[in-house]
Design an enzyme around this catalytic site. Structure first.
Site, PDB file in Angstrom:
ATOM      1  N   ARG A  11     -13.587  -9.585   7.632  1.00  0.00           N
ATOM      2  CA  ARG A  11     -13.365  -9.360   9.056  1.00  0.00           C
ATOM      3  C   ARG A  11     -14.120 -10.420   9.847  1.00  0.00           C
ATOM      4  O   ARG A  11     -15.319 -10.628   9.648  1.00  0.00           O
ATOM      5  CB  ARG A  11     -13.872  -7.978   9.461  1.00  0.00           C
ATOM      6  CG  ARG A  11     -13.700  -7.770  10.950  1.00  0.00           C
ATOM      7  CD  ARG A  11     -14.184  -6.429  11.384  1.00  0.00           C
ATOM      8  NE  ARG A  11     -15.627  -6.370  11.445  1.00  0.00           N
ATOM      9  CZ  ARG A  11     -16.300  -5.243  11.646  1.00  0.00           C
ATOM     10  NH1 ARG A  11     -15.654  -4.104  11.762  1.00  0.00           N
ATOM     11  NH2 ARG A  11     -17.604  -5.248  11.708  1.00  0.00           N
ATOM     12  N   HIS A  40     -36.213  30.397  -5.326  1.00  0.00           N
ATOM     13  CA  HIS A  40     -35.438  30.048  -4.131  1.00  0.00           C
ATOM     14  C   HIS A  40     -35.371  28.532  -3.945  1.00  0.00           C
ATOM     15  O   HIS A  40     -34.306  27.955  -3.748  1.00  0.00           O
ATOM     16  CB  HIS A  40     -36.095  30.711  -2.915  1.00  0.00           C
ATOM     17  CG  HIS A  40     -35.458  30.327  -1.645  1.00  0.00           C
ATOM     18  ND1 HIS A  40     -35.955  29.333  -0.838  1.00  0.00           N
ATOM     19  CD2 HIS A  40     -34.326  30.752  -1.069  1.00  0.00           C
ATOM     20  CE1 HIS A  40     -35.160  29.194   0.182  1.00  0.00           C
ATOM     21  NE2 HIS A  40     -34.167  30.037   0.084  1.00  0.00           N
ATOM     22  N   LYS A  78     -20.207  39.308  -5.159  1.00  0.00           N
ATOM     23  CA  LYS A  78     -20.935  40.223  -6.052  1.00  0.00           C
ATOM     24  C   LYS A  78     -20.039  41.407  -6.427  1.00  0.00           C
ATOM     25  O   LYS A  78     -19.928  41.779  -7.593  1.00  0.00           O
ATOM     26  CB  LYS A  78     -22.214  40.709  -5.361  1.00  0.00           C
ATOM     27  CG  LYS A  78     -23.179  41.389  -6.318  1.00  0.00           C
ATOM     28  CD  LYS A  78     -24.378  41.962  -5.598  1.00  0.00           C
ATOM     29  CE  LYS A  78     -25.238  40.927  -4.914  1.00  0.00           C
ATOM     30  NZ  LYS A  78     -26.391  40.488  -5.637  1.00  0.00           N
ATOM     31  N   ARG A  89     -21.396  35.377 -11.419  1.00  0.00           N
ATOM     32  CA  ARG A  89     -20.669  34.540 -10.453  1.00  0.00           C
ATOM     33  C   ARG A  89     -20.611  33.137 -11.018  1.00  0.00           C
ATOM     34  O   ARG A  89     -21.410  32.781 -11.890  1.00  0.00           O
ATOM     35  CB  ARG A  89     -21.359  34.541  -9.099  1.00  0.00           C
ATOM     36  CG  ARG A  89     -22.765  34.014  -9.155  1.00  0.00           C
ATOM     37  CD  ARG A  89     -23.482  34.125  -7.828  1.00  0.00           C
ATOM     38  NE  ARG A  89     -24.871  33.768  -8.009  1.00  0.00           N
ATOM     39  CZ  ARG A  89     -25.844  34.039  -7.170  1.00  0.00           C
ATOM     40  NH1 ARG A  89     -25.591  34.686  -6.072  1.00  0.00           N
ATOM     41  NH2 ARG A  89     -27.071  33.667  -7.420  1.00  0.00           N
ATOM     42  N   TYR A 106      -4.780   2.333   0.539  1.00  0.00           N
ATOM     43  CA  TYR A 106      -6.140   2.346  -0.019  1.00  0.00           C
ATOM     44  C   TYR A 106      -7.149   2.866   0.989  1.00  0.00           C
ATOM     45  O   TYR A 106      -6.875   2.930   2.195  1.00  0.00           O
ATOM     46  CB  TYR A 106      -6.556   0.947  -0.490  1.00  0.00           C
ATOM     47  CG  TYR A 106      -6.796  -0.045   0.626  1.00  0.00           C
ATOM     48  CD1 TYR A 106      -8.052  -0.163   1.225  1.00  0.00           C
ATOM     49  CD2 TYR A 106      -5.768  -0.873   1.086  1.00  0.00           C
ATOM     50  CE1 TYR A 106      -8.278  -1.067   2.254  1.00  0.00           C
ATOM     51  CE2 TYR A 106      -5.984  -1.782   2.106  1.00  0.00           C
ATOM     52  CZ  TYR A 106      -7.243  -1.873   2.694  1.00  0.00           C
ATOM     53  OH  TYR A 106      -7.464  -2.746   3.712  1.00  0.00           O
ATOM     54  N   MET A 132     -29.300  36.947   2.597  1.00  0.00           N
ATOM     55  CA  MET A 132     -29.127  38.258   3.226  1.00  0.00           C
ATOM     56  C   MET A 132     -29.954  39.292   2.479  1.00  0.00           C
ATOM     57  O   MET A 132     -30.659  38.969   1.548  1.00  0.00           O
ATOM     58  CB  MET A 132     -27.649  38.619   3.249  1.00  0.00           C
ATOM     59  CG  MET A 132     -26.879  37.745   4.211  1.00  0.00           C
ATOM     60  SD  MET A 132     -25.150  38.091   4.175  1.00  0.00           S
ATOM     61  CE  MET A 132     -24.677  37.677   2.546  1.00  0.00           C
ATOM     62  N   SER A 183      -5.864  -2.362   8.660  1.00  0.00           N
ATOM     63  CA  SER A 183      -6.937  -1.530   8.132  1.00  0.00           C
ATOM     64  C   SER A 183      -7.440  -0.683   9.292  1.00  0.00           C
ATOM     65  O   SER A 183      -7.879  -1.222  10.314  1.00  0.00           O
ATOM     66  CB  SER A 183      -8.066  -2.397   7.565  1.00  0.00           C
ATOM     67  OG  SER A 183      -9.098  -1.569   7.102  1.00  0.00           O
ATOM     68  N   ASN A 241     -13.965   4.388  12.622  1.00  0.00           N
ATOM     69  CA  ASN A 241     -15.185   4.641  13.405  1.00  0.00           C
ATOM     70  C   ASN A 241     -14.892   4.376  14.881  1.00  0.00           C
ATOM     71  O   ASN A 241     -15.098   5.229  15.740  1.00  0.00           O
ATOM     72  CB  ASN A 241     -16.325   3.710  12.962  1.00  0.00           C
ATOM     73  CG  ASN A 241     -16.638   3.855  11.493  1.00  0.00           C
ATOM     74  OD1 ASN A 241     -16.401   4.900  10.911  1.00  0.00           O
ATOM     75  ND2 ASN A 241     -17.154   2.794  10.884  1.00  0.00           N
ATOM     76  N   ASP A 242     -14.395   3.172  15.130  1.00  0.00           N
ATOM     77  CA  ASP A 242     -14.071   2.853  16.524  1.00  0.00           C
ATOM     78  C   ASP A 242     -12.891   3.682  17.014  1.00  0.00           C
ATOM     79  O   ASP A 242     -12.856   4.085  18.176  1.00  0.00           O
ATOM     80  CB  ASP A 242     -13.757   1.348  16.657  1.00  0.00           C
ATOM     81  CG  ASP A 242     -15.034   0.557  16.915  1.00  0.00           C
ATOM     82  OD1 ASP A 242     -15.822   0.964  17.782  1.00  0.00           O
ATOM     83  OD2 ASP A 242     -15.251  -0.460  16.229  1.00  0.00           O
ATOM     84  N   GLU A 245      -8.163  -0.129  15.609  1.00  0.00           N
ATOM     85  CA  GLU A 245      -9.394   0.569  16.002  1.00  0.00           C
ATOM     86  C   GLU A 245      -9.297   1.198  17.384  1.00  0.00           C
ATOM     87  O   GLU A 245     -10.250   1.828  17.848  1.00  0.00           O
ATOM     88  CB  GLU A 245     -10.559  -0.419  16.023  1.00  0.00           C
ATOM     89  CG  GLU A 245     -10.850  -1.027  14.676  1.00  0.00           C
ATOM     90  CD  GLU A 245     -12.013  -1.991  14.728  1.00  0.00           C
ATOM     91  OE1 GLU A 245     -13.124  -1.595  14.405  1.00  0.00           O
ATOM     92  OE2 GLU A 245     -11.787  -3.160  15.113  1.00  0.00           O
ATOM     93  N   CYS A 282     -10.999   1.542   6.580  1.00  0.00           N
ATOM     94  CA  CYS A 282     -12.323   1.042   6.205  1.00  0.00           C
ATOM     95  C   CYS A 282     -13.451   1.651   7.029  1.00  0.00           C
ATOM     96  O   CYS A 282     -14.597   1.253   6.910  1.00  0.00           O
ATOM     97  CB  CYS A 282     -12.370  -0.477   6.264  1.00  0.00           C
ATOM     98  SG  CYS A 282     -12.105  -1.096   7.927  1.00  0.00           S
ATOM     99  N   ARG A 313     -27.003  46.241  -1.809  1.00  0.00           N
ATOM    100  CA  ARG A 313     -27.064  44.774  -1.792  1.00  0.00           C
ATOM    101  C   ARG A 313     -25.936  44.164  -0.994  1.00  0.00           C
ATOM    102  O   ARG A 313     -24.809  44.646  -1.019  1.00  0.00           O
ATOM    103  CB  ARG A 313     -26.925  44.210  -3.206  1.00  0.00           C
ATOM    104  CG  ARG A 313     -28.034  44.566  -4.144  1.00  0.00           C
ATOM    105  CD  ARG A 313     -27.621  44.108  -5.542  1.00  0.00           C
ATOM    106  NE  ARG A 313     -28.542  44.581  -6.533  1.00  0.00           N
ATOM    107  CZ  ARG A 313     -29.494  43.837  -7.093  1.00  0.00           C
ATOM    108  NH1 ARG A 313     -29.632  42.581  -6.759  1.00  0.00           N
ATOM    109  NH2 ARG A 313     -30.294  44.345  -7.988  1.00  0.00           N
ATOM    110  N   GLY A 322     -30.093  34.613  -1.552  1.00  0.00           N
ATOM    111  CA  GLY A 322     -31.320  34.985  -0.849  1.00  0.00           C
ATOM    112  C   GLY A 322     -31.214  35.014   0.662  1.00  0.00           C
ATOM    113  O   GLY A 322     -32.199  35.260   1.349  1.00  0.00           O
ATOM    114  N   GLY A 330      -9.839   1.085  11.403  1.00  0.00           N
ATOM    115  CA  GLY A 330     -11.284   1.185  11.631  1.00  0.00           C
ATOM    116  C   GLY A 330     -11.515   2.517  12.320  1.00  0.00           C
ATOM    117  O   GLY A 330     -11.554   2.623  13.542  1.00  0.00           O
TER     118      GLY A 330
HETATM  119  C1  PEP Z   1     -14.633   0.885  12.256  1.00  0.00           C
HETATM  120  O1  PEP Z   1     -14.682   0.791  13.472  1.00  0.00           O
HETATM  121  O2  PEP Z   1     -14.200   1.891  11.670  1.00  0.00           O
HETATM  122  C2  PEP Z   1     -15.123  -0.209  11.409  1.00  0.00           C
HETATM  123  C3  PEP Z   1     -14.990  -0.162  10.097  1.00  0.00           C
HETATM  124  O3  PEP Z   1     -15.791  -1.211  12.035  1.00  0.00           O
HETATM  125  P1  PEP Z   1     -17.310  -1.108  12.490  1.00  0.00           P
HETATM  126  O4  PEP Z   1     -17.878   0.141  11.958  1.00  0.00           O
HETATM  127  O5  PEP Z   1     -17.979  -2.319  11.993  1.00  0.00           O
HETATM  128  O6  PEP Z   1     -17.162  -1.098  13.990  1.00  0.00           O
HETATM  129 MG    MG Z   2     -15.043  -1.157  14.317  1.00  0.00          MG
END
Ligand code: PEP
Ligand code: MG
Length: 920
Positions: free
Chosen positions: A655, A483, A26, A367, A888, A106, A801, A805-806, A782, A868, A95, A104, A803
């Site tokens: 997979r 709001h 502001k 703003r 990728y 603060m 690739s 997540n694992d 992974e 992935c 203000r 809104g 993974g």
């Molecule tokens: C991962 O582990 O990132 C993955 C893509 O395999 P999933 O989520 O199926 O375990």
């Molecule tokens: Mg996995």
């Protein structure tokens, strides 16, 4: 000594508008507008760092106090008025204003500087007692609630009593009117000066009773209380929640702006409003906003009076034209002029606050405007066409995290629907859920997995956690800048606001609406209760009974254009995670350049297939398993045929089976009995097999390629299905690029064995069919060991690739299934900057990705490397994957366009860093 108080006024500003970190958003806007010669009331900004100091000591440092006194002196001189001087009183607003906009969240205090003598002086000066005491009573209530911590309610009750007395004096029969109707019949502006003066006394009495102290008469004391209250509000509950949600660091603090008041409630030629330089929902290029005649700014945004449209064309059809354009054409034109100046100057769409005092326009804020993803895309593309910004800038202007809402479903136009009422289309998208009337309840229910719609008369910043939890927001009062509307748009949540046909009753937990027929006659009255289902269309303002089916959107128009520009820049390819032909088709339509992950296990959960799968699991020997797998093979082949066909010409990474086998068996006694009957296998055998398969840590257990080491026939069947599908399609001229991927590997030996299984299946299928199909063999990375031994794995694997997540689970020792119980606390307390399952943990997991890619490529120069895990769709992680040179990312189909955009941003940001480095 560092300067911490910055004056602005008389066409000059001391603060540097580029220093938002010092002045807050502001303060920076006010400095910038002052410098541009726009009409801005004078004032000064106290730097944000003072708020941080205040948070530690609960005191404003003495040297800052002295600076404030000096700045106040200048302000008094510039304004030709003095704080507390009844003959020429200066009133100020105080203000908050942080570096990032926190609408809104603060506190703000208006009309500061009032006491009995000043009110009398102001009345004499303006020859308007009503105005003076209206400002006075507003100030007492605001200051008491914000700075002295008194509850709002007794003030509201007192004004309602004043309204009732006024109604009686005007001869209005109150007996048949509810509170809302009475407010409409006897608005605040009908309450006379005498009544308002009495109200100021009552208000002070409330303060005495509730806080045990006198309301401060000394304007200096008021000022310091207000400044401290603003600083304190940085750490109120709602501001903290908002900061968490928007990842705003706690140590930024808020600046505090003290500015001479201008009065939108001075007379009938006065007004207050908010405006956007373009439509924040659609991005259309015209002024858009709301105003209220004879009102102060807070009235417009508070949602207590439904404001009027700024533009003539937006006035309701058939109703009288109450737009600012029609009622105050000169002020409107001036506002348009200011809007154009500011857009040109900032080269971005602006959000403005203004006040008109006796016909003169004053700017109180500007703003960068919050906008829907739809508007963000359209404005960015339009500004390129208008020559205001470059294509690269346009790409950087759009937050990829928000654009997936553009591809979110909208209501199916062909579906039957029952329209209950219409409100304002405050934030687009369709949302369906169970009605709840309170924010806590919304949060509670959604934590239990229930989709909810939060229905409120109006929302306040205290409701923010409920807004966050709900699928959609519906309010009976308030406009497009209320709001609810602003916050919902910021979150990309559907919102219908100001649906005045709704009578919301919190006590009865119900909402009643009169439904009109096509000819506009009231047809019936419908009462919906808590737990009833409704559907909102935030794009049209429609409110529908029950659940209305939705349809998905296409990637077209300006969004298609912007993403095409992005494609011209990015080097990272974008693929999709798709397990079905439909997913594959959607992904391709959104621009996916292949399938990066087809999780084959999802194909086995179908009712018909799971039986064969279970048969395979329960089989006693290889022959039994093979018999069951033979039944599964045609299903698998059909799935692959569908996906390959959709992705003709593009790579498809399949997979092989990953999850532990027990996931395919039922768990409840009743289901086990049923299974025993269907399969003709004794219950004891099933129970025993279930026991055998039980694992304490299934995620670290018998899963991934470990399944194929013990039961090679599973991967053999899957490979066979892949090759048979490929050969079948090649005959039709479909261009198949199969990539066979092994999950959860930790050693070269595992890859050698599984590769042998795949190759044997290929050889067999090719020999039998007399044809062949090209394919590549690769692995997921992974587990940390896989990343560390990537060089060895690359001796067998032709692609990697990650993974993630694992890999996140295993690297950080955080269970994917259970960490949700405590992870939020880690993020809230700042131990972790973000949820590492959402955004890649760069220093830990990210380092393994970088190292794995590097070691793999050192062994095999043309190794293809992708990601992935869920991180493949997270914009921030995508930037990282670009920076470490992956080929990728692969993400869910709906996130593909956002990923394309993020990948292009990654290029631009990397270029920006390179330029900065050169400069250093
Ligand atoms: C991962 O582990 O990132 C993955 C893509 O395999 P999933 O989520 O199926 O375990
Ligand atoms: Mg996995």
């Amino acid at each position: 000594m560092t300067k911490r108080v910055f004056f602005f006024g008389g066409g000059k500003a001391e603060g540097d508008p580029a220093r938002r970190d010092v002045l807050g958003g502001k303060g920076a806007g006010l400095a910038e507008m002052t410098g541009l010669g726009l009409p801005v009331p004078p004032g000064f900004t106290i730097a944000a760092e003072v708020s941080t100091a205040f948070a530690h000591t609960q005191r404003v440092p003495d040297d800052v106090r002295r600076e404030v006194e000096v700045a106040l002196g200048r302000l008094e001189e510039t304004a030709g008025a003095r704080l507390g001087d009844p003959a020429a009183p200066l009133l100020v607003s105080v203000r908050s204003g942080a570096r990032a906009s926190m609408p809104g969240m603060m506190d703000t205090i208006l009309n500061l500087g009032m006491n009995d003598a000043v009110a009398a002086g102001l009345a004499a000066r303006t020859r308007d007692r009503r105005f003076a005491f209206d400002a006075y009573r507003r100030f007492i209530a605001m200051h008491a609630t914000v700075a002295l911590g008194v509850d709002r309610e007794p003030f509201d009750q007192a004004i309602e009593q004043a309204r009732a007395r006024t109604a009686a004096a005007l001869g209005v029969d109150r007996s048949r009117l509810n509170a809302e109707e009475l407010r409409r019949r006897v608005p605040d502006s009908a309450i006379e000066a005498g009544e308002l003066e009495r109200l100021t006394a009552t208000y002070k009495e409330i303060v005495r009773r509730k806080s045990g102290r006198e309301f401060p008469d000394d304007p200096r004391e008021q000022l310091w209380q207000a400044i401290e209250a603003v600083f304190r509000s940085w750490n109120n509950h709602r501001a903290i929640v908002y900061r968490r949600m928007h990842e705003i660091p706690d140590d930024w603090g808020t600046a505090c702006n003290v500015q001479a008041m201008v009065f939108g409630n001075l007379d009938e030629r006065s007004a207050s409003g908010v405006a956007f330089t373009r439509d924040p929902s659609t991005g259309d290029r015209h002024l858009y906003g709301e105003w209220l005649p004879n009102a102060q700014g807070e009235d417009v945004v508070a949602g207590t009076r439904t404001p009027l449209p700024i533009r003539s064309a937006a006035a309701a059809k058939g109703a009288s034209d109450d737009s600012l354009q029609a009622r105050m054409p000169e002020a409107y034109r001036e506002l348009e002029r200011v809007a154009t100046t500011l857009e040109r100057h900032f080269r971005d769409m602006q959000d403005l606050e203004f006040t008109i005092q006796s016909g003169n326009l004053f700017m109180l804020q500007c703003r960068s405007a919050k906008r829907t993803a739809h508007a963000a895309v359209r404005v960015a593309v339009a500004m390129v066409n208008e020559g205001l910004i470059t294509r690269d800038e346009a790409i950087l202007r759009v937050d990829p995290g928000s654009v997936d809402q553009l591809l979110h479903p909208t209501l199916d136009p062909r579906a039957p629907k029952r329209l209950l009422a219409r409100g304002l289309p405050a934030s687009p998208g369709a949302a369906c859920g169970y009605i709840v009337f309170d924010a806590d309840e919304a949060e509670k229910r959604s934590q239990h997995g229930k989709p909810v719609i939060l229905v409120r008369i109006e929302t306040s910043p205290e409701d923010i956690h409920g807004v966050k939890a709900a699928r959609g927001i519906l309010t009976a009062r308030g406009g497009m800048t209320s709001h609810a509307a602003v916050v919902a748009r910021g979150m990309g949540k559907p919102c219908v606001a100001g649906a005045s046909a709704l009578a919301v009753n919190y006590q009865a937990q119900s909402v009643t609406v009169t439904v009109y027929d096509d000819s506009g006659r009231p047809a019936e009255t419908v009462t919906l209760k808590k737990g009833d289902v409704i559907t909102l269309d935030g794009g049209t303002g429609g409110i529908y009974a029950g659940e209305v089916p939705t349809v998905s959107a296409a990637l077209s128009g300006e969004f298609g254009e912007l993403v095409a520009w992005a494609d011209g820049l990015r080097s990272l390819k974008v693929r999709a995670n798709a397990d079905t032909p439909i997913d594959a088709r959607t992904a391709r339509a959104f621009g996916a350049e292949g399938v990066g992950l087809c999780r084959t296990e999802h194909m086995f959960f179908d009712e018909k297939r799971i039986e064969a799968m279970r048969e395979m699991i329960l089989a006693d020997d290889t022959a039994g398993r093979q018999a069951a797998l033979d039944k599964l093979l045609p299903f698998q082949r059909t799935d692959f045929v569908g996906i390959f066909r959709e992705m003709s010409g593009l790579p498809v990474t399949i997979r092989l089976l990953d999850p532990p086998l027990h996931e395919f068996l039922p768990t409840e006694a009743r289901q086990l009995e049923q299974l025993s009957k269907i399969m003709g296998v004794p219950l004891e055998r099933i129970a025993q097999r279930t026991k055998e398969l039980h694992e304490f840590n299934p995620m670290l257990g018998h899963r991934g390629c470990r399944l194929a080491i013990t039961y090679p026939e599973i991967y053999a069947m899957q490979s066979r299905a892949i090759f048979e599908a490929a050969i079948e399609l090649q005959k039709e001229g479909v261009d198949v690029h199969a990539e066979i991927m092994i999950p959860l590997a930790i050693s070269r030996a595992e890859l050698e064995r599984t590769r042998a299984i795949v190759e044997a299946a290929a050889k067999d299928v090719f020999e039998r069919s007399g044809a062949s199909a090209a394919y590549t063999f690769g692995t997921m990375i992974e587990l940390p060991r896989a990343a560390l031994l990537a060089g060895e794995l690359a001796q067998v694997a032709e692609f990697f690739s990650f993974g993630t997540n694992d890999l996140t689970q295993a690297t950080m020792g955080l269970s994917r299934d259970d960490a949700g119980k405590f992870l939020p606390v880690y993020v809230q307390t700042g131990i972790l900057p973000k949820d590492p399952f959402v955004s890649i943990d760069r220093p830990g997991v990210g380092a393994l990705v970088e190292l794995g890619a590097e070691r793999g490529r050192r062994e095999r120069a043309n190794l293809k490397v992708g990601v992935c895990g869920e991180h493949g769709g997270d914009p921030d992680s995508i930037r990282f994957f670009h920076d470490v040179g992956l080929d990728y990312v692969s993400c869910s189909p709906f996130r593909v366009p956002a990923a394309r955009l993020a990948a292009a941003q990654a290029v631009l940001l990397a270029r920006g860093r390179a330029v900065d480095k050169k400069r250093d």
